[in-house]
Write an enzyme that holds these catalytic residues in place. Structure first.
Site, PDB file in Angstrom:
ATOM      1  N   PRO A 135       0.833  -1.205   0.000  1.00 19.22           N
ATOM      2  CA  PRO A 135       0.000   0.000   0.000  1.00 19.22           C
ATOM      3  C   PRO A 135       0.866   1.252   0.000  1.00 19.22           C
ATOM      4  CG  PRO A 135      -0.179  -1.160   2.099  1.00 19.22           C
ATOM      5  CD  PRO A 135       0.723  -1.964   1.219  1.00 19.22           C
ATOM      6  N   GLU A 136       0.492   2.218  -0.804  1.00 20.36           N
ATOM      7  CA  GLU A 136       1.212   3.489  -0.840  1.00 20.36           C
ATOM      8  C   GLU A 136       0.316   4.578  -0.252  1.00 20.36           C
ATOM      9  OE1 GLU A 136       3.792   4.741  -3.739  1.00 20.36           O
ATOM     10  OE2 GLU A 136       4.145   2.787  -4.669  1.00 20.36           O
TER      11      GLU A 136
ATOM     12  N   HIS B 169      -3.661 -15.415   9.154  1.00 22.51           N
ATOM     13  CA  HIS B 169      -2.942 -14.137   9.210  1.00 22.51           C
ATOM     14  C   HIS B 169      -3.739 -12.998   9.854  1.00 22.51           C
ATOM     15  CE1 HIS B 169      -0.162 -16.245   6.654  1.00 22.51           C
ATOM     16  NE2 HIS B 169      -1.000 -16.276   5.640  1.00 22.51           N
TER      17      HIS B 169
ATOM     18  N   ARG C 243       2.741 -11.156   5.501  1.00 19.73           N
ATOM     19  CA  ARG C 243       4.206 -11.033   5.584  1.00 19.73           C
ATOM     20  C   ARG C 243       4.679 -10.398   6.882  1.00 19.73           C
ATOM     21  NH1 ARG C 243       6.470  -9.098  -0.134  1.00 19.73           N
ATOM     22  NH2 ARG C 243       8.417  -9.617   0.923  1.00 19.73           N
TER      23      ARG C 243
END
Ligand code: ZN
Length: 278
Positions: free
Chosen positions: A2-3, A92, A110
């Site tokens: 995500p930016e 997760h 991650r």
């Protein structure tokens, strides 16, 4: 990953759903994110009300009415799911926040994201935040500022944009896109940019981020995946991920140039048009 535009859009969704919500319960299923989740988070925030939501670079800051702020970063693969009712746990799902206005679930395969807390009155001194450059939408982020900051930077301009110390919040995708809009080749040593080019780059950065935020905001339902998770949306890129394709905004001939080029800088892919960008 995500930016800034995605983070801004997630922040907007959190405001819409959780403004004035009271934390009721925190379940930490796996504390081992980029930094360990504070084990006493539950005692610190339960009973407190979420009063303010801010984005600082790619961090989301949630201010509580008990003098604490939560600092949240989505890392490489973090998503947030918002739900009215308790859902079944998914792989997760590391943190589950129950509030008076529903559930906020942090999922991150991650585990490069993080959730920390700090006193609100010393937020700007937090180690993660204090060395960040200006936000791209800060009124002081202009060509003159950029030119002055770049004087001693001999590394390529693309790498400077990723450093976060001069302008914060730009990631790999939008750094390529902004340089494309500005017509600046990503390999150019940063110190060699003229004031004119700095002005164009500032305009390009603001434009590409603003367009992406608008795309995210206008498709608030679309970018929310069917599973209710927030964090990523498709956007129209000019060069990113388009190796070998024609360049949309110039007269370069595909047969002659081979289209958009891809190179690796600092271990990350960079895309550009060698006709438009000099
Ligand atoms: Zn081109």
């Amino acid at each position: 990953m995500p930016e800034l535009p995605e983070v801004e859009t997630v922040k907007s969704a959190l405001v819409a759903k959780l403004k004035d919500a009271v934390f009721l319960k925190v379940t930490i299923r796996n504390p081992f994110l980029r930094q360990p989740v504070p084990c006493h988070l539950q005692e610190l925030i339960c009973g407190a009300t979420l009063v303010e939501f801010k984005r600082i670079a790619k961090y989301i800051v949630l201010n509580l009415n008990n003098g604490l702020s939560l600092i949240l970063h989505l890392g490489m693969s973090g998503t947030i799911r918002l739900s009215d009712t308790q859902e079944s746990i998914r792989e997760h799902d590391h943190l589950i926040f129950e509030t008076s206005k529903g559930f906020m679930i942090y999922n991150d395969p991650r585990r490069f994201g993080l959730i920390l807390y700090t006193p609100t009155n010393s937020l700007e001194e937090h180690p993660l935040l204090k060395n960040l450059g200006l936000d791209p939408f800060d009124k002081d982020f202009n060509g003159a500022y950029l030119k002055e900051k770049l004087i001693k930077k001999t590394i390529p301009i693309k790498l400077v944009l990723l450093e976060q110390s001069i302008v914060s919040g730009l990631g790999n995708i939008y750094a390529s896109e902004a340089l494309y809009l500005a017509g600046i080749i990503p390999t150019k040593p940063a110190s060699k940019l003229s004031l004119k080019e700095c002005n164009r780059l500032v305009i390009g950065i603001k434009k590409v981020l603003q367009q992406a935020i608008e795309a995210g905001g206008s498709s608030l339902k679309d970018y929310r995946k069917p599973d209710g998770s927030l964090g990523y949306f498709q956007n129209q890129h000019c060069v990113y991920g388009k190796e070998g394709q024609p360049c949309p905004q110039c007269t370069c001939l595909l047969a002659k140039t081979g289209g958009i080029q891809k190179i690796v800088q600092g271990g990350r892919s960079t895309y550009f048009c060698k006709t438009k960008q000099r």
